[in-house]
Design a protein around this motif. Structure first.
Motif, PDB file in Angstrom:
ATOM      1  N   ALA A 137       0.698  -1.367   0.096  1.00  0.00           N
ATOM      2  CA  ALA A 137       0.236   0.729  -0.299  1.00  0.00           C
ATOM      3  C   ALA A 137       0.488   1.148  -0.183  1.00  0.00           C
ATOM      4  CB  ALA A 137      -1.248  -0.128   1.965  1.00  0.00           C
ATOM      5  N   VAL A 138       1.782   1.175   0.195  1.00  0.00           N
ATOM      6  CA  VAL A 138       2.810   2.509   0.131  1.00  0.00           C
ATOM      7  C   VAL A 138       3.875   2.206  -0.639  1.00  0.00           C
ATOM      8  CG1 VAL A 138       1.995   2.441   2.811  1.00  0.00           C
ATOM      9  CG2 VAL A 138       4.083   1.538   2.711  1.00  0.00           C
ATOM     10  N   ILE A 139       4.032   1.203  -0.901  1.00  0.00           N
ATOM     11  CA  ILE A 139       5.924   0.522  -1.875  1.00  0.00           C
ATOM     12  C   ILE A 139       5.972   1.655  -2.998  1.00  0.00           C
ATOM     13  CG2 ILE A 139       4.714  -0.719  -3.584  1.00  0.00           C
ATOM     14  CD1 ILE A 139       7.728  -1.247  -1.661  1.00  0.00           C
ATOM     15  N   ASP A 140       4.967   3.112  -3.599  1.00  0.00           N
ATOM     16  CA  ASP A 140       5.774   3.768  -4.162  1.00  0.00           C
ATOM     17  C   ASP A 140       5.971   5.323  -3.825  1.00  0.00           C
ATOM     18  OD1 ASP A 140       4.857   2.155  -6.188  1.00  0.00           O
ATOM     19  OD2 ASP A 140       2.902   2.901  -6.704  1.00  0.00           O
ATOM     20  N   ILE A 141       5.265   5.299  -2.492  1.00  0.00           N
ATOM     21  CA  ILE A 141       5.829   6.640  -1.727  1.00  0.00           C
ATOM     22  C   ILE A 141       7.282   6.748  -1.668  1.00  0.00           C
ATOM     23  CG2 ILE A 141       5.811   7.817   0.418  1.00  0.00           C
ATOM     24  CD1 ILE A 141       2.721   5.984   1.053  1.00  0.00           C
ATOM     25  N   GLU A 142       7.598   7.918  -2.587  1.00  0.00           N
ATOM     26  CA  GLU A 142       9.030   7.637  -2.265  1.00  0.00           C
ATOM     27  C   GLU A 142       9.803   8.260  -1.311  1.00  0.00           C
ATOM     28  OE1 GLU A 142      10.282   9.601  -5.925  1.00  0.00           O
ATOM     29  OE2 GLU A 142       9.798   8.018  -7.410  1.00  0.00           O
ATOM     30  N   ASP A 143       9.920   9.229  -0.488  1.00  0.00           N
ATOM     31  CA  ASP A 143       9.825   9.597   0.317  1.00  0.00           C
ATOM     32  C   ASP A 143      10.320   9.393   1.544  1.00  0.00           C
ATOM     33  OD1 ASP A 143      10.139  11.435   3.047  1.00  0.00           O
ATOM     34  OD2 ASP A 143      10.334  13.216   2.164  1.00  0.00           O
ATOM     35  N   LYS A 145      10.577   9.118   4.739  1.00  0.00           N
ATOM     36  CA  LYS A 145      10.274   9.997   6.593  1.00  0.00           C
ATOM     37  C   LYS A 145       8.647   9.774   6.813  1.00  0.00           C
ATOM     38  CE  LYS A 145      13.528   9.799   8.723  1.00  0.00           C
ATOM     39  NZ  LYS A 145      13.787   9.348  10.948  1.00  0.00           N
ATOM     40  N   LEU A 146       7.932   9.488   4.827  1.00  0.00           N
ATOM     41  CA  LEU A 146       6.954   9.690   4.699  1.00  0.00           C
ATOM     42  C   LEU A 146       5.956   8.852   5.086  1.00  0.00           C
ATOM     43  CD1 LEU A 146       3.694  11.486   4.218  1.00  0.00           C
ATOM     44  CD2 LEU A 146       4.376  10.980   1.687  1.00  0.00           C
ATOM     45  N   ARG A 147       6.579   7.642   4.529  1.00  0.00           N
ATOM     46  CA  ARG A 147       6.741   6.246   3.688  1.00  0.00           C
ATOM     47  C   ARG A 147       6.498   5.261   5.321  1.00  0.00           C
ATOM     48  NH1 ARG A 147      10.110   2.300  -0.132  1.00  0.00           N
ATOM     49  NH2 ARG A 147      11.452   3.139   2.187  1.00  0.00           N
ATOM     50  N   GLU A 148       7.164   6.132   6.244  1.00  0.00           N
ATOM     51  CA  GLU A 148       7.074   5.325   7.557  1.00  0.00           C
ATOM     52  C   GLU A 148       6.124   6.229   8.579  1.00  0.00           C
ATOM     53  OE1 GLU A 148      10.361   6.590  11.125  1.00  0.00           O
ATOM     54  OE2 GLU A 148      10.960   4.966   9.462  1.00  0.00           O
ATOM     55  N   TRP A 149       5.617   6.761   8.578  1.00  0.00           N
ATOM     56  CA  TRP A 149       5.041   7.796   8.912  1.00  0.00           C
ATOM     57  C   TRP A 149       2.885   7.170   8.331  1.00  0.00           C
ATOM     58  CZ3 TRP A 149       4.170  10.705  12.585  1.00  0.00           C
ATOM     59  CH2 TRP A 149       2.177  11.442  12.848  1.00  0.00           C
ATOM     60  N   GLU A 150       3.424   6.295   6.879  1.00  0.00           N
ATOM     61  CA  GLU A 150       2.458   5.876   6.756  1.00  0.00           C
ATOM     62  C   GLU A 150       2.162   4.318   6.690  1.00  0.00           C
ATOM     63  OE1 GLU A 150      -0.889   6.886   4.648  1.00  0.00           O
ATOM     64  OE2 GLU A 150       0.406   9.368   5.072  1.00  0.00           O
ATOM     65  N   VAL A 151       3.418   3.589   6.691  1.00  0.00           N
ATOM     66  CA  VAL A 151       2.748   2.186   7.112  1.00  0.00           C
ATOM     67  C   VAL A 151       2.610   1.684   7.995  1.00  0.00           C
ATOM     68  CG1 VAL A 151       5.571   2.239   7.267  1.00  0.00           C
ATOM     69  CG2 VAL A 151       4.264   0.353   6.582  1.00  0.00           C
ATOM     70  N   GLU A 152       3.558   2.899   9.196  1.00  0.00           N
ATOM     71  CA  GLU A 152       3.656   2.731  10.875  1.00  0.00           C
ATOM     72  C   GLU A 152       1.366   3.067  11.166  1.00  0.00           C
ATOM     73  OE1 GLU A 152       7.783   4.016  12.434  1.00  0.00           O
ATOM     74  OE2 GLU A 152       6.232   5.664  12.265  1.00  0.00           O
ATOM     75  N   GLN A 153       0.807   3.746  10.264  1.00  0.00           N
ATOM     76  CA  GLN A 153      -0.502   4.133  10.847  1.00  0.00           C
ATOM     77  C   GLN A 153      -1.443   3.195   9.776  1.00  0.00           C
ATOM     78  OE1 GLN A 153      -1.458   8.160  10.350  1.00  0.00           O
ATOM     79  NE2 GLN A 153       0.387   8.344  11.850  1.00  0.00           N
ATOM     80  N   LEU A 154      -1.070   2.812   8.585  1.00  0.00           N
ATOM     81  CA  LEU A 154      -1.849   1.636   8.115  1.00  0.00           C
ATOM     82  C   LEU A 154      -1.677   0.616   9.064  1.00  0.00           C
ATOM     83  CD1 LEU A 154      -0.863   2.450   4.077  1.00  0.00           C
ATOM     84  CD2 LEU A 154      -2.839   2.527   5.984  1.00  0.00           C
ATOM     85  N   ASN A 155      -0.457  -0.036   9.317  1.00  0.00           N
ATOM     86  CA  ASN A 155      -0.705  -1.000   9.878  1.00  0.00           C
ATOM     87  C   ASN A 155      -1.414  -1.673  10.984  1.00  0.00           C
ATOM     88  OD1 ASN A 155       1.197  -3.491  10.320  1.00  0.00           O
ATOM     89  ND2 ASN A 155       2.412  -2.628  12.261  1.00  0.00           N
ATOM     90  N   ILE A 156      -1.281  -0.250  11.949  1.00  0.00           N
ATOM     91  CA  ILE A 156      -2.154   0.020  13.193  1.00  0.00           C
ATOM     92  C   ILE A 156      -3.529  -0.776  12.572  1.00  0.00           C
ATOM     93  CG2 ILE A 156      -3.344   1.370  14.721  1.00  0.00           C
ATOM     94  CD1 ILE A 156      -0.871   2.640  14.814  1.00  0.00           C
ATOM     95  N   ILE A 157      -4.597  -0.120  11.322  1.00  0.00           N
ATOM     96  CA  ILE A 157      -5.620   0.271  11.341  1.00  0.00           C
ATOM     97  C   ILE A 157      -5.462  -1.172  10.280  1.00  0.00           C
ATOM     98  CG2 ILE A 157      -6.859   0.293   9.248  1.00  0.00           C
ATOM     99  CD1 ILE A 157      -5.603   3.374   9.217  1.00  0.00           C
ATOM    100  N   LYS A 158      -4.345  -2.387  10.161  1.00  0.00           N
ATOM    101  CA  LYS A 158      -4.727  -3.113   9.158  1.00  0.00           C
ATOM    102  C   LYS A 158      -4.582  -4.614  10.503  1.00  0.00           C
ATOM    103  CE  LYS A 158      -3.974  -6.707   6.797  1.00  0.00           C
ATOM    104  NZ  LYS A 158      -5.348  -7.319   5.559  1.00  0.00           N
ATOM    105  N   GLN A 159      -4.582  -4.332  12.037  1.00  0.00           N
ATOM    106  CA  GLN A 159      -4.612  -4.607  12.755  1.00  0.00           C
ATOM    107  C   GLN A 159      -5.991  -4.856  13.027  1.00  0.00           C
ATOM    108  OE1 GLN A 159      -2.185  -7.346  11.901  1.00  0.00           O
ATOM    109  NE2 GLN A 159      -0.778  -5.471  11.168  1.00  0.00           N
ATOM    110  N   LEU A 160      -6.895  -3.790  13.622  1.00  0.00           N
ATOM    111  CA  LEU A 160      -7.956  -3.730  13.885  1.00  0.00           C
ATOM    112  C   LEU A 160      -8.591  -4.746  13.160  1.00  0.00           C
ATOM    113  CD1 LEU A 160      -8.055   0.368  14.684  1.00  0.00           C
ATOM    114  CD2 LEU A 160      -7.441  -1.853  16.277  1.00  0.00           C
ATOM    115  N   ASP A 161      -8.505  -4.200  12.111  1.00  0.00           N
ATOM    116  CA  ASP A 161      -8.932  -5.113  10.550  1.00  0.00           C
ATOM    117  C   ASP A 161      -8.838  -6.865  11.201  1.00  0.00           C
ATOM    118  OD1 ASP A 161     -10.408  -2.650   9.868  1.00  0.00           O
ATOM    119  OD2 ASP A 161      -8.896  -3.166   8.178  1.00  0.00           O
TER     120      ASP A 161
END
Length: 206
Positions: A137-143, A145-161
């Motif tokens: 879901a975040v593989i195309d984010i080149e930055d 730091k931004l990718r780190e921020w996104e993947v850490e939050q998306l991972n939380i949502i994934k675990q709730l699912d």
């Protein structure tokens, strides 16, 4: 460094235990935690410190990247976290399940390592395969730091699912007996962001 552990035990007994002696006397008969905490094994994260909870209040499982394997892949490979979840919900009947992710998560950084870097860690590699879709879901984010921020939050949502793939969790959530909570903890500031499902965003707790 083992001396630090042994001296710590002695200090605990002389200081903290004495302060909470009555509480520990009560807890000898059993536990009735209100919350099941799913967190990362990272040594910088201390669940009771962050939540200001006492012994007996929080039932805890910690693993790399605070992952809850979805029920459909539990073919015997990932039974540890699933069995603790089952015990927390069906036996202890906790009121809340809190998935707490955090900044600078080494487990999530490892998702983007070259494959050969994880060859010496086959169990870690296998474990992280559970969240391949989070990586994608975040593989195309080149930055980075931004990718780190996104993947850490998306991972939380994934675990709730993933929690909702367990019928005994889904039933209690839908009947109003169980709350699912997602937190994102920032190590260097102490800030905690709570996931607002309706807005699909993390909001600072203040």
């Amino acid at each position: 460094m083992s001396e630090k552990l042994f001296s710590g035990v002695l200090n605990f007994k002389k200081e903290d235990f004495e302060v909470h002696k009555d509480l520990f006397e009560e807890l000898k008969e059993g536990q009735k935690p209100h919350t099941f905490y799913v967190g990362c094994s990272d040594s910088r994260i201390v669940p009771n410190l962050i939540t200001k909870t006492m012994p007996g209040e929080v039932f805890v499982v910690r693993n790399i990247a605070n992952i809850v394997p979805p029920q459909e892949i539990n073919d015997g490979t990932y039974k540890c976290t699933a069995s603790i979840l089952e015990y927390a919900v069906k036996y202890l009947e906790v009121d809340n399940i809190l998935v707490c992710g955090h900044s600078n998560c080494g487990g999530l950084k490892a998702l983007f390592y070259p494959p050969e870097k994880l060859e010496a860690l086959p169990n870690v590699k296998k474990w992280l395969e559970i969240i391949d879709d989070v990586k994608e879901a975040v593989i195309d984010i080149e930055d980075s730091k931004l990718r780190e921020w996104e993947v850490e939050q998306l991972n939380i949502i994934k675990q709730l699912d993933n929690l909702m793939t367990y019928p005994f969790v889904k039933e209690r959530v839908e009947s109003g007996k169980l709350n699912l909570i997602g937190w994102y903890y920032i190590i260097e500031t102490g800030e905690v962001y709570n996931y607002n499902k309706e807005k699909n965003e993390f909001e600072l707790i203040n």
